[in-house]
Design a protein around this motif. Sequence first.
Motif, PDB file in Angstrom:
ATOM      1  N   ASN A 289       6.736  90.205  13.687  1.00 17.43           N
ATOM      2  CA  ASN A 289       7.689  91.067  14.400  1.00 17.43           C
ATOM      3  C   ASN A 289       8.543  90.274  15.370  1.00 17.43           C
ATOM      4  OD1 ASN A 289       7.704  93.810  13.596  1.00 17.43           O
ATOM      5  ND2 ASN A 289       5.688  94.120  14.505  1.00 17.43           N
ATOM      6  N   TYR A 290       7.923  89.352  16.103  1.00 22.39           N
ATOM      7  CA  TYR A 290       8.719  88.599  17.079  1.00 22.39           C
ATOM      8  C   TYR A 290       9.601  87.557  16.390  1.00 22.39           C
ATOM      9  CZ  TYR A 290      10.150  85.843  21.070  1.00 22.39           C
ATOM     10  OH  TYR A 290      10.911  85.185  22.007  1.00 22.39           O
TER      11      TYR A 290
ATOM     12  N   PRO B 142      14.224  93.274  20.267  1.00 21.74           N
ATOM     13  CA  PRO B 142      13.209  92.221  20.446  1.00 21.74           C
ATOM     14  C   PRO B 142      11.975  92.347  19.556  1.00 21.74           C
ATOM     15  CG  PRO B 142      13.190  93.745  22.307  1.00 21.74           C
ATOM     16  CD  PRO B 142      14.323  94.168  21.424  1.00 21.74           C
ATOM     17  N   ALA B 143      11.862  93.404  18.786  1.00 24.43           N
ATOM     18  CA  ALA B 143      10.746  93.521  17.826  1.00 24.43           C
ATOM     19  C   ALA B 143      11.307  94.088  16.533  1.00 24.43           C
ATOM     20  CB  ALA B 143       9.646  94.429  18.373  1.00 24.43           C
TER      21      ALA B 143
END
Lengths: 429, 429
Positions: free
Chosen positions: A129-130, A311-312
């Motif tokens: 995800n990051y 951000p994700a």
Amino acid sequence: MSTALLTDRYELTMIDAAIGSGTHDRECVFEVFARRLPETRRFGIVAGTGRLLDAIGEFRFQDEQLAWLKANGVVRDRTLEWLADYRFRGTISGYREGEAYFPGSPILVVEGTFAEAVILETLALSVLNYDSAIASAASRMVAAAEGKPLAEMGSRRANESAAIAAARAAYIAGFSATSNLEAGRRWGIPTMGTAAHSFTLLHDSEEDAFRAQVEALGPGTTLLVDTFDIERGVELAVRVAGTGLGAVRIDSGDLPTQVAAVRAQLDALGATSTRITVTNDLDEYTIAALRAAPVDSFGVGTSVVTGSGHPASGFVYKLVAHRDDAGAWIPVAKKSAEKATVGGRKRGVRTLDGGVAIAETIVVGDGGVSVDGRELSVPLVVDGAPIERYRGKDGTERAREHRAMAIAELPEDALRLGRGEPAIPTRYA
Amino acid sequence: MSTALLTDRYELTMIDAAIGSGTHDRECVFEVFARRLPETRRFGIVAGTGRLLDAIGEFRFQDEQLAWLKANGVVRDRTLEWLADYRFRGTISGYREGEAYFPGSPILVVEGTFAEAVILETLALSVLNYDSAIASAASRMVAAAEGKPLAEMGSRRANESAAIAAARAAYIAGFSATSNLEAGRRWGIPTMGTAAHSFTLLHDSEEDAFRAQVEALGPGTTLLVDTFDIERGVELAVRVAGTGLGAVRIDSGDLPTQVAAVRAQLDALGATSTRITVTNDLDEYTIAALRAAPVDSFGVGTSVVTGSGHPASGFVYKLVAHRDDAGAWIPVAKKSAEKATVGGRKRGVRTLDGGVAIAETIVVGDGGVSVDGRELSVPLVVDGAPIERYRGKDGTERAREHRAMAIAELPEDALRLGRGEPAIPTRYA
């Protein structure tokens, strides 16, 4: 360092309960996918796969972790024994690192017993995800820069460990360099950077500062010219370093105007090969707005390490099939309306027309359906052994190359920055 | 593990050049502050200080790092020798972890030679920018929940190491627990979590899954009731666990309506003490929208670990004073318009009226100006030695208590969620 406790408590309590009910060793297929792309985005870029293979290798419960789990009553003794013996022995396939993805793309497919596969959920999602959020945002910046080099310099605006991963993800997405030294050491990414405003302010004069920097780093260095007055700074920079000065950096002001004035001044001073780099709170939109300006390179900080508003990535890790006691595979799906999942093992195929992507075709089930196009799913871990080519510095370079290929294959409007639908539709086959 | 390379390359090249010009050992004061709060925010919460003290202790260049710097020609040999001997021997003061901050608040003041202080810039900002972003967002969620407990469960939507820091920052901001096991082990934060949808889907029936969970975790557990049909799930949960069932979790659907229906159903079934926890993509706004609903606790994921729209705090690390060769302190400031800084060593005082904060007073210089109010700046590192009370599990608990006090002192409208100015004005004295 063990990665085993980088995990949500419920993964372990589920295993505890499943060991109790005898279901923990049912063979299962879990899948990582995103239900949708972030608003405004037309594609995503998979990143983190190489780091995940490393992290899975280090996912072992050591005495320290087991003692803490026991002391805190997280699971029962029988489960502690199972954890002590744990290493992932299953199989993982998925999209190559650097691949483009779309809603529903099965970017990671994890197969093993329920317990050995579910336990990787949190870690796999954290990494993917990051890293993919950063690579997806960075790819748009690379497109906006139209071939001019970009450096990632956002470490200070990200968690100190996340910063290393962000540097790597941005590099995979096509950035040329990073300011982060550990990313250089660990992943072989070129590092960059010369001096901050504090260095100028430390000295008795801007001239003293420039002289000290040129003495240490040579005239090919980049001098930061905007601490006091840019025009005076540029004049001084060329006077100190000579017309062979490598570059000047501008970190403030109205960039399009500023950059044109500095270019004219440099040329008038005879520093025609001195480059201009800009670093003032850039994102894909401000980079695009500088297309007509004589900028030679960009330094990007906050926006790239925070995924430029996203951000994700929104990847989830879902059980999509398990084998019943008679050995038959049962596709499973959650039915709650807005979180519905498509059951069954899957692989992705990029359907192409004249070398241009026209659809993301997701093949469901094991029937060996043959679909024309580029196969997207490759083996990543076979019987617990990670495929070496995707790991380490080589894996990072390979991911960067693959990303370039995958982007080149997308329809042209995929690189538009405006709001829009995914660049290609997702189809199930 | 050494933290020395969690650093931008330019910190080291500046030191290299300053060693050359003989300015590296000029005494300097650096300051960490935010020029502004994120739009919509009325205050920020300082977090990360305890982690930063640990990270500074581990900021040592070991053979491996030095060899890499040498091989890559980052700095000259004389600088490598300086780095090999480096440990921070200066002094750091700043706001306590958990303190509220406002534009210009000098949350960290680092004093030492130029080289020993500038080298901590990247690391200090990484830790403080991320942790404070999480604590600032989490504080608003805590306020919106009006005393009901919140659990942080966003590890899967943050970098795997950042997730540990996020759990800690949310706890400091008033969250009650985290799903992250390593945060529990390392920082003593209570951990929570029972089961995911995959656990239900693994079993041959929802009833089998509920029975397995209750057998392992007892009837006081939390059963996830929305895998198929919530009404049927609730009925089954009470049938399996009895009216002593601890809680039901709802992770989808229209929560205000859903929660009221589930409460009525639980009460009708006699499960009047069974709690309801909700976990469906919550943030401060959706939590506030559930004020009238009979929710007992909240689980928050993505929004808290990504700072709810503001994943970095915008702190900068600026040189504000240095001592000249005659020993006099010179305040220094960069003059570029939008990035101007106020020179001079500073400390913060919260000006109070009847116990309520009315201004953030920033005292500039060393004149020992006496200002009424609560002194905000405390020693954190003295002659290289970190103050132990701010570190580890105790430091984390202390920060959580301090945050409660600091929030209680703010004017009431500081906790409003709508857009607005900082809750109190910043004044220089």
